[in-house]
Design a protein around this motif. Structure first.
Motif, PDB file in Angstrom:
ATOM      1  N   LYS A 113      83.273   6.663  43.521  1.00 53.94           N
ATOM      2  CA  LYS A 113      83.234   7.362  44.813  1.00 53.94           C
ATOM      3  C   LYS A 113      84.163   8.575  44.808  1.00 53.94           C
ATOM      4  O   LYS A 113      83.813   9.632  45.343  1.00 53.94           O
ATOM      5  CB  LYS A 113      83.640   6.405  45.942  1.00 53.94           C
ATOM      6  N   PHE A 114      85.328   8.422  44.200  1.00 48.50           N
ATOM      7  CA  PHE A 114      86.288   9.538  44.107  1.00 48.50           C
ATOM      8  C   PHE A 114      85.660  10.712  43.358  1.00 48.50           C
ATOM      9  O   PHE A 114      85.763  11.869  43.777  1.00 48.50           O
ATOM     10  CB  PHE A 114      87.566   9.057  43.405  1.00 48.50           C
ATOM     11  N   ARG A 115      84.971  10.395  42.241  1.00 52.93           N
ATOM     12  CA  ARG A 115      84.295  11.454  41.487  1.00 52.93           C
ATOM     13  C   ARG A 115      83.117  12.012  42.283  1.00 52.93           C
ATOM     14  O   ARG A 115      82.815  13.205  42.221  1.00 52.93           O
ATOM     15  CB  ARG A 115      83.824  10.914  40.132  1.00 52.93           C
ATOM     16  N   GLY A 116      82.455  11.131  43.045  1.00 59.91           N
ATOM     17  CA  GLY A 116      81.339  11.569  43.865  1.00 59.91           C
ATOM     18  C   GLY A 116      81.746  12.576  44.926  1.00 59.91           C
ATOM     19  O   GLY A 116      81.009  13.524  45.219  1.00 59.91           O
ATOM     20  N   GLU A 117      82.934  12.387  45.487  1.00 60.77           N
ATOM     21  CA  GLU A 117      83.428  13.324  46.498  1.00 60.77           C
ATOM     22  C   GLU A 117      83.667  14.704  45.884  1.00 60.77           C
ATOM     23  O   GLU A 117      83.386  15.736  46.512  1.00 60.77           O
ATOM     24  CB  GLU A 117      84.717  12.775  47.120  1.00 60.77           C
ATOM     25  N   LYS A 118      84.156  14.726  44.651  1.00 59.73           N
ATOM     26  CA  LYS A 118      84.361  16.002  43.961  1.00 59.73           C
ATOM     27  C   LYS A 118      83.026  16.685  43.672  1.00 59.73           C
ATOM     28  O   LYS A 118      82.885  17.905  43.821  1.00 59.73           O
ATOM     29  CB  LYS A 118      85.127  15.776  42.649  1.00 59.73           C
ATOM     30  N   ILE A 119      82.052  15.886  43.235  1.00 56.04           N
ATOM     31  CA  ILE A 119      80.726  16.428  42.939  1.00 56.04           C
ATOM     32  C   ILE A 119      80.084  16.969  44.212  1.00 56.04           C
ATOM     33  O   ILE A 119      79.468  18.045  44.205  1.00 56.04           O
ATOM     34  CB  ILE A 119      79.837  15.348  42.286  1.00 56.04           C
ATOM     35  N   TYR A 120      80.245  16.247  45.304  1.00 56.06           N
ATOM     36  CA  TYR A 120      79.672  16.679  46.587  1.00 56.06           C
ATOM     37  C   TYR A 120      80.247  18.034  46.990  1.00 56.06           C
ATOM     38  O   TYR A 120      79.511  18.929  47.426  1.00 56.06           O
ATOM     39  CB  TYR A 120      79.967  15.632  47.663  1.00 56.06           C
ATOM     40  N   ARG A 121      81.554  18.192  46.829  1.00 59.94           N
ATOM     41  CA  ARG A 121      82.184  19.472  47.177  1.00 59.94           C
ATOM     42  C   ARG A 121      81.725  20.582  46.236  1.00 59.94           C
ATOM     43  O   ARG A 121      81.508  21.720  46.664  1.00 59.94           O
ATOM     44  CB  ARG A 121      83.714  19.337  47.135  1.00 59.94           C
ATOM     45  N   TYR A 122      81.573  20.250  44.947  1.00 63.04           N
ATOM     46  CA  TYR A 122      81.166  21.255  43.965  1.00 63.04           C
ATOM     47  C   TYR A 122      79.766  21.768  44.281  1.00 63.04           C
ATOM     48  O   TYR A 122      79.525  22.980  44.317  1.00 63.04           O
ATOM     49  CB  TYR A 122      81.206  20.650  42.561  1.00 63.04           C
ATOM     50  N   ILE A 123      78.832  20.858  44.535  1.00 64.97           N
ATOM     51  CA  ILE A 123      77.474  21.263  44.885  1.00 64.97           C
ATOM     52  C   ILE A 123      77.469  21.964  46.241  1.00 64.97           C
ATOM     53  O   ILE A 123      76.754  22.955  46.449  1.00 64.97           O
ATOM     54  CB  ILE A 123      76.526  20.053  44.894  1.00 64.97           C
ATOM     55  N   GLY A 124      78.289  21.461  47.144  1.00 65.64           N
ATOM     56  CA  GLY A 124      78.371  22.042  48.478  1.00 65.64           C
ATOM     57  C   GLY A 124      78.913  23.453  48.501  1.00 65.64           C
ATOM     58  O   GLY A 124      78.715  24.186  49.476  1.00 65.64           O
TER      59      GLY A 124
END
Length: 336
Positions: A113-124
């Motif tokens: 989930k921690f990595r997912g939050e980073k990915i979400y921000r990167y794509i966002g």
């Protein structure tokens, strides 16, 4: 070979716990018993067989021959396990060896989930993820922690992996839509707005075939997020220690340039990328020039040798020192 440290002596660079040691032993026994078979390959970027050995083992002390192509600088594993052997390895020993636990749990899921939050921000940072509900596919999803971040934001998610226990954990505990399989197992009419490969593409054996499947499953105006360990970033993420970076499951070792060249030569446009390596791709814009192959051989060899020579300086890094001090203080507090 970079130094004598990289000879195949069976000694692990990491400190293995009991679960990891048992998994390593199982892998070695299956290799010895011919249960796991191997194949040799040439460079998949330029097709050359002109390569030299960087290392004979991985961080777990397993036999792992890492080569670098002298004609383009792409690093890869050869010989490597066959597709059938890798499938068995991922379902049996891989997670235990890599994570160090017998079964998936909240720690692993929360790390995802921690990595997912980073990915979400990167794509966002590239598109507005809040403008509409989108369909997100993750290949190599593990327990689905990355996908949980997208689902919590209101998006439709679907995950694929080869590890039964991790899929079951994500499905039973969090109700995630996960399935055992690979991307070409999906129905012909399946389309995703975002396809995620987070530390997965380096495991894929046939890269060009995989990118063909990605193109088939990507919706119009869709995006592909690729994150792989950066070969030119080990000074930051692997303590300047190339041996800690290596593992038998990683068949390819990317730089920003080699990943971009691979995708653009397969009909994609690179929207953004860095040497970490994190990147976003879309179906090719015909007006965008392709990324040509650059021979990174000398640059990468110089980089790896520099890290090997000065890796002792990693102990002086502020961030690492700060964590050492923190761990010492935690131990003192526990005693008191």
């Amino acid at each position: 070979m970079l130094s004598k440290r990289f000879k195949n002596d069976g000694i692990a660079e990491l400190k293995l716990n009991a679960v990891q040691s048992a998994a390593k032993k199982e892998v070695e026994e299956k290799i010895e018993g011919k249960i796991y078979s191997f194949e040799s390959i040439n460079c998949v970027i330029c097709g050359s067989h002109n390569a030299e050995v960087l290392s004979e083992k991985d961080r777990y002390g397993l036999d792992c021959n890492t080569l670098i192509c002298k004609d383009c600088g792409f690093a890869y594993t050869s010989p490597r396990m066959t597709e059938d052997s890798y499938a068995k390895f991922y379902d049996s020993e891989y997670r235990r060896l890599y994570v160090g636990t017998e079964k998936p749990g909240d720690v692993f899921f929360n790390d995802q989930k921690f990595r997912g939050e980073k990915i979400y921000r990167y794509i966002g940072s590239k598109i507005n993820l809040n403008s509409r509900k989108i369909k997100v596919l993750e290949v190599g999803c593990g327990a689905g922690g990355i996908l949980e971040v997208f689902r919590a934001a209101g998006h439709e998610v679907f995950g694929l992996d080869l590890g039964d226990e991790y899929l079951t954990y994500g499905k039973d505990k969090f109700g995630l839509n996960l399935k055992k399989g690979v991307i070409n197992d999906l129905p012909n009419d399946f389309k995703a707005d975002i396809i995620i490969y987070s530390h997965v593409l380096e495991h894929i054996l046939d890269l060009n075939r995989e990118l063909g499947f990605i193109k088939e499953k990507l919706a119009d105006n869709g995006l592909v997020y690729i994150e792989v360990p950066g070969l030119k970033f080990i000074h930051s993420t692997y303590e300047m220690n190339f041996l800690k970076y290596l593992q038998n499951a990683h068949t390819f070792h990317f730089t920003k340039n080699s990943l971009s060249a691979l995708f653009t030569n397969n009909g994609f446009s690179c929207l953004q990328a860095d040497e970490q390596v994190r990147s976003l791709f879309a179906i090719e814009n015909i007006n965008e020039p392709k990324v040509g192959r650059i021979n990174e051989y000398l640059e990468i060899i110089a980089y790896l040798r520099k890290n090997e020579k000065f890796r002792f300086l990693n102990f002086l890094r502020f961030k690492k020192l700060k964590w050492k001090i923190k761990n010492i203080l935690i131990k003192i507090l526990k005693k008191n």
